[in-house]
Design an enzyme around this catalytic site. Structure first.
Site, PDB file in Angstrom:
ATOM      1  N   LYS A 149       0.730  -1.198  -0.038  1.00  0.00           N
ATOM      2  CA  LYS A 149       0.096  -0.199  -0.117  1.00  0.00           C
ATOM      3  C   LYS A 149       0.826   1.470   0.083  1.00  0.00           C
ATOM      4  CE  LYS A 149      -3.978  -1.879  -0.201  1.00  0.00           C
ATOM      5  NZ  LYS A 149      -3.614  -3.271  -0.637  1.00  0.00           N
TER       6      LYS A 149
HETATM    7  C1  LIG Z   1      -9.402  -2.816  -1.554  1.00  0.00           C
HETATM    8  C2  LIG Z   1      -8.995  -3.451  -0.495  1.00  0.00           C
HETATM    9  N1  LIG Z   1      -9.677  -3.682   0.526  1.00  0.00           N
HETATM   10  C3  LIG Z   1      -9.449  -4.379   1.804  1.00  0.00           C
HETATM   11  C4  LIG Z   1      -8.133  -4.901   1.904  1.00  0.00           C
HETATM   12  C5  LIG Z   1      -7.638  -5.792   2.932  1.00  0.00           C
HETATM   13  O1  LIG Z   1      -6.594  -4.869   3.643  1.00  0.00           O
HETATM   14  P1  LIG Z   1      -5.826  -5.642   4.568  1.00  0.00           P
HETATM   15  O2  LIG Z   1      -4.718  -6.875   4.118  1.00  0.00           O
HETATM   16  O3  LIG Z   1      -4.990  -4.577   5.270  1.00  0.00           O
HETATM   17  O4  LIG Z   1      -6.773  -6.572   5.768  1.00  0.00           O
HETATM   18  C6  LIG Z   1      -7.251  -4.644   0.826  1.00  0.00           C
HETATM   19  C7  LIG Z   1      -5.983  -5.134   0.734  1.00  0.00           C
HETATM   20  O5  LIG Z   1      -5.257  -5.629  -0.175  1.00  0.00           O
HETATM   21  C8  LIG Z   1      -7.631  -4.095  -0.402  1.00  0.00           C
HETATM   22  O6  LIG Z   1      -7.086  -3.944  -1.481  1.00  0.00           O
END
Ligand SMILES: Cc1ncc(COP(=O)(O)O)c(C=O)c1O
Length: 385
Positions: free
Chosen positions: A184
């Site tokens: 990210k």
């Molecule tokens: C659009 C979106 N939502 C939610 C998530 C979930 O994030 P996390 O990996 O921090 O749980 C991601 C992670 O890649 C994402 O790209």
């Protein structure tokens, strides 16, 4: 696999090392003063009243759904062109995700019109996801939500630093959820944040993050409390001081790193237009300021995506795919045969994501574009530096 140009990379330097080392020296590792400072800095940056740091964005989305009151028998409208976490968060509460289509080839975000068509008497919430950091049509979505008395949760995993009408994404709805996963725009390895302006949400989210306990280990360490009550069914979604320290440093670099991402995106657009005009690049004239998390392109309908990706790989360029639509997954089978999202499905067949990250150089962008040209026309001999 040793990529010549990977899909993503992180901007870590000695300052991250120093911040982590300071935490290790302090010997206080779980959620404490460093986390509080990180939360304050994040809330100030996005312009939210509260920011609550958690283990990851999936946990943030789950807690936001709980705080919004979702439960069995309820429906929440979600895009299918997103990471599965957006829909899973709804399912964790016992509610049902109902998929809406995206706007079109130029705007890969959930369509307000499609949301409206999906509203039933069971609908309680709308979850939007700002694809690649580009804003959903929040003014229209908020108006629709108000009309139908629906909560709005923003999956802002791609959108840290994005703005629309001078307001940061993540602060438009009832709650905004950010990811600090390792690919990210700012990263802590794993990590997430929920922002809200709602006092009740904030109080409940803080409780839910740590088992519904009325005091934290940190409060007891400081001598502010010696016992606790448990007043809600909560979870262990706490972040730790090491990640909070990383996040604090990464947040400081975010503005300039996002600016660099936007410059590279413009360069990609120009070079792709000049070299391979048959490749469509979404979000060309999108409103607002994007965090430019992703560089999505749509291949010509006649192209074979699998061969394209293989060819890029052979040239040492990593690509990705955002996303296989959720309604086509086996685990979402009950709705699989009945749901038809023609625009999502057509776009997903053609979408490929090109490398974009803060340490990517302009010369790398031109190399990727040459690789795209070669992958589309393998018979033409191009020399890739
Ligand atoms: C659009 C979106 N939502 C939610 C998530 C979930 O994030 P996390 O990996 O921090 O749980 C991601 C992670 O890649 C994402 O790209």
């Amino acid at each position: 696999m040793q990529w010549k140009i990977p899909l993503s990379d992180i901007d870590f330097g000695p300052e991250e090392g120093q911040a982590v080392n300071d935490v290790l020296q302090s010997k206080w590792l779980t959620m404490g003063a460093v986390t509080q400072k990180f939360e304050q800095a994040f809330a100030a940056y996005v312009g939210a009243k509260y920011a609550i740091a958690v283990t990851n964005a999936t946990a943030a989305l789950h807690l936001a759904c709980v705080a919004a009151g979702l439960g069995p028998g309820d429906e929440a409208i979600v895009p299918a062109l997103t990471f599965v976490a957006t829909a899973n968060a709804v399912r964790y509460t016992g509610a049902t995700p109902v998929f809406a289509d995206i706007v079109g080839e130029q705007d890969l975000n959930i369509s307000c019109h499609s949301i409206e068509k999906a509203i039933t008497r069971r609908t309680r919430a709308i979850l939007v996801m700002h694809y690649g950091g580009y804003a959903c049509d929040m003014p229209s979505i908020m108006e629709l939500a108000q009309k139908h008395n629906l909560k709005v949760i923003e999956d802002a995993a791609h959108a840290v630093g994005s703005e629309l009408d001078g307001r940061k994404l993540g602060t438009w709805g009832d709650a905004g959820c950010f990811s600090f996963f390792s690919n990210k725009n700012m990263t802590t390895g794993e990590g997430g944040m929920i922002v809200t302006n709602n006092d009740e949400y904030s109080q409940r989210l803080c409780l839910l993050r740590s088992h519904g306990m009325t005091t934290l280990t940190w409060d007891r360490h400081k001598g502010h409390a010696w016992s606790y009550d448990v007043v809600d069914l909560g979870y262990n979604y706490r972040i730790d001081e090491i990640r909070a320290a990383l996040g604090t440093v990464q947040l400081r670099k975010l503005v300039s790193n996002n600016e660099h991402r936007r410059c590279l995106t413009l360069l990609y657009r120009d070079a792709l237009q000049e070299t391979v005009p048959q490749v469509s690049v979404p979000f060309a004239h999108h409103p607002g300021i994007s965090a430019a998390h992703l560089m999505p392109v749509l291949l010509p309908t006649s192209s074979n995506k699998a061969s394209f990706v293989e060819n890029m790989k052979a040239q040492g360029v990593q690509t990705s795919f955002h996303y296989p639509p959720i309604h086509t997954f086996t685990a979402f089978k009950p709705g699989r045969d009945g749901v038809s999202l023609p625009i999502t499905e057509a776009v997903a067949e053609r979408e490929v994501t090109l490398p974009l990250y803060p340490t990517l150089r302009e010369a790398d962008v031109l190399t990727v574009v040459q690789a795209v040209a070669h992958a589309l026309h393998p018979s033409q001999c191009l020399t890739i530096q």
